[in-house]
Design a protein around this motif. Structure first.
Motif, PDB file in Angstrom:
ATOM      1  N   SER A 151      72.901 -49.943 -44.502  1.00  0.00           N
ATOM      2  CA  SER A 151      73.718 -50.753 -45.412  1.00  0.00           C
ATOM      3  C   SER A 151      74.214 -51.991 -44.663  1.00  0.00           C
ATOM      4  O   SER A 151      74.148 -52.061 -43.426  1.00  0.00           O
ATOM      5  N   GLY A 152      74.726 -52.953 -45.422  1.00  0.00           N
ATOM      6  CA  GLY A 152      75.228 -54.169 -44.789  1.00  0.00           C
ATOM      7  C   GLY A 152      76.339 -53.889 -43.801  1.00  0.00           C
ATOM      8  O   GLY A 152      76.381 -54.454 -42.707  1.00  0.00           O
ATOM      9  N   GLY A 153      77.277 -52.989 -44.169  1.00  0.00           N
ATOM     10  CA  GLY A 153      78.369 -52.649 -43.274  1.00  0.00           C
ATOM     11  C   GLY A 153      77.891 -51.949 -42.021  1.00  0.00           C
ATOM     12  O   GLY A 153      78.380 -52.210 -40.918  1.00  0.00           O
ATOM     13  N   GLU A 154      76.910 -51.038 -42.179  1.00  0.00           N
ATOM     14  CA  GLU A 154      76.349 -50.347 -41.015  1.00  0.00           C
ATOM     15  C   GLU A 154      75.644 -51.329 -40.087  1.00  0.00           C
ATOM     16  O   GLU A 154      75.769 -51.240 -38.859  1.00  0.00           O
ATOM     17  N   GLY A 179      81.765 -58.307 -45.909  1.00  0.00           N
ATOM     18  CA  GLY A 179      80.844 -57.241 -46.261  1.00  0.00           C
ATOM     19  C   GLY A 179      81.272 -55.854 -45.832  1.00  0.00           C
ATOM     20  O   GLY A 179      80.550 -54.890 -46.075  1.00  0.00           O
ATOM     21  N   LEU A 180      82.441 -55.729 -45.194  1.00  0.00           N
ATOM     22  CA  LEU A 180      82.910 -54.422 -44.751  1.00  0.00           C
ATOM     23  C   LEU A 180      83.857 -53.813 -45.787  1.00  0.00           C
ATOM     24  O   LEU A 180      84.645 -54.523 -46.411  1.00  0.00           O
ATOM     25  N   VAL A 186      89.657 -52.398 -41.257  1.00  0.00           N
ATOM     26  CA  VAL A 186      90.801 -52.008 -40.428  1.00  0.00           C
ATOM     27  C   VAL A 186      90.326 -51.555 -39.048  1.00  0.00           C
ATOM     28  O   VAL A 186      90.902 -51.919 -38.020  1.00  0.00           O
ATOM     29  N   GLU A 187      89.271 -50.752 -39.014  1.00  0.00           N
ATOM     30  CA  GLU A 187      88.744 -50.266 -37.738  1.00  0.00           C
ATOM     31  C   GLU A 187      88.273 -51.429 -36.867  1.00  0.00           C
ATOM     32  O   GLU A 187      88.494 -51.440 -35.648  1.00  0.00           O
ATOM     33  N   LEU A 188      87.625 -52.416 -37.494  1.00  0.00           N
ATOM     34  CA  LEU A 188      87.141 -53.561 -36.730  1.00  0.00           C
ATOM     35  C   LEU A 188      88.299 -54.392 -36.194  1.00  0.00           C
ATOM     36  O   LEU A 188      88.280 -54.808 -35.025  1.00  0.00           O
ATOM     37  N   ILE A 189      89.317 -54.617 -37.012  1.00  0.00           N
ATOM     38  CA  ILE A 189      90.484 -55.378 -36.560  1.00  0.00           C
ATOM     39  C   ILE A 189      91.155 -54.659 -35.398  1.00  0.00           C
ATOM     40  O   ILE A 189      91.548 -55.276 -34.402  1.00  0.00           O
TER      41      ILE A 189
END
Length: 359
Positions: A151-154, A179-180, A186-189
């Motif tokens: 997927s785009g997020g993956e 795209g997340l 939140v995890e990325l931030i």
């Protein structure tokens, strides 16, 4: 863990980038940057914000050495980038907005191994780095999948893992949250914050105003004229609604409820997140006693904003109740009247919250 700091030379005055009067125009004649100057210090978190097409991505490409400016100079780690910088590729990673242009190997595992192998790490250390990235990004289950089958997020998680796998000193992020899903955002931030705490220099190009206070020490606004319009601390930039409107980062539009309308600004991510007129109120909040925290000052401003719109909405419900009553819909009118009554109760709760802050 591969998010440790590697910088060979450190110091308060070390500038990772010095950009002087840089301009760039694409071959089709489209202007991207016009006389842009800025600097970034080691360990600093900088967000570059602006509307689509203002030149944010182009600036990152120039900082990463992928393209050269038509005019002006760029220094990286104290050396002119056009003359070459020792170890530059090992010290720098660029996270592209579109992960399709960043991923090309047969499996996710191969993607995570590619960078470490290119910088000369042993197979044992490369495997350790790749395993770290699988755990860090929460993508262990994707290890043997083809990147094109995600997927785009993956794909974005894998692409970010490839950036971190070489343990760079500087990370350039191009619209990282696009795209997340909310949890992944939140995890990325949180990860970006941890990277910054580890001493990484992080430059993020984004038009997501909701993240800039969390991830940056300084914000640079590029206008639609492709020039630097404004820079300052994130909260100082966010309160300058006039500049944000001119930069097309927020917009004014009209919510129409029957014959009633009210106008206010929305962030361009359009999550119905109001950006109040902060300029005067913020200065007043900053002059309060020292015991008042920044969060309490912000909450006080937001409560004023919420109270104002709560009252406007209550008036709208009553107007519609009257309209439904006059058109022979008493049940709807009664329900809307109850909603207006409950909205009034909410307004009193806002007032109570305000009193608690003052006390």
């Amino acid at each position: 863990m591969v998010i440790s700091n590697n910088a060979v030379c450190r110091g308060d005055d070390l500038e990772v980038f010095q950009v002087e009067r840089v301009s760039y125009t694409y071959r089709d004649g489209k202007k991207a940057l016009d006389n842009v100057s800025l600097s970034v210090s080691e360990g600093e978190g900088v967000t570059v914000i602006g509307a689509n097409g203002c030149g944010k991505s182009t600036l990152l490409y120039i900082l990463n050495g992928l393209i050269r400016p038509d005019s002006g100079d760029v220094k990286a780690f104290g050396h002119f980038l056009k003359q070459g910088v020792d170890g530059f590729r090992q010290r720098m990673s660029l996270f592209f907005q579109d992960p399709h242009v960043q991923l090309f190997s047969l499996t996710v595992w191969d993607e995570l191994c590619f960078g470490p192998l290119q910088i000369g790490l042993s197979r044992t250390e490369t495997d350790a780095r790749a395993s770290d990235m699988l755990r860090l990004m929460g993508i262990e289950h994707l290890r043997d999948r083809g990147p094109w089958n995600l997927s785009g997020g993956e794909m974005k998680k894998v692409a970010f893992g490839t950036c971190l796998s070489i343990n760079p000193d500087v990370i350039l992020l191009d619209e990282p949250t696009t795209g997340l899903d909310p949890r992944s955002q939140v995890e990325l931030i949180d990860l970006i914050i941890e990277l910054k705490k580890a001493g990484k220099t992080i430059i993020t190009a984004t038009h997501d105003l909701g993240i800039i206070e969390d991830i940056s020490d300084r914000t640079i606004v590029i206008g639609e004229d492709h020039r630097v319009m404004l820079e300052g601390r994130p909260h100082e930039v966010l309160k300058n609604t006039e500049a944000l409107l001119r930069a097309n980062l927020i917009h004014k539009h009209t919510h129409r409820h029957s014959w009633y309308a009210h106008e206010h600004s929305h962030s361009c991510i359009h999550e119905h997140e109001h950006i109040p007129e902060l300029a005067d109120d913020w200065e007043e909040a900053q002059e309060r006693p020292a015991k008042a925290t920044d969060d309490m000052a912000k909450l006080n401003i937001l409560l004023d904003h919420w109270m104002e719109h709560n009252l406007e909405h209550a008036e709208t419900y009553l107007q519609w109740a009257e309209k439904m009553k006059n058109t022979g819909e008493p049940d709807i009118a009664e329900t809307l009247g109850k909603i207006a009554s409950e909205t009034d109760k909410i307004g009193r709760l806002f007032e109570r919250a305000k009193k608690n802050i003052r006390s």
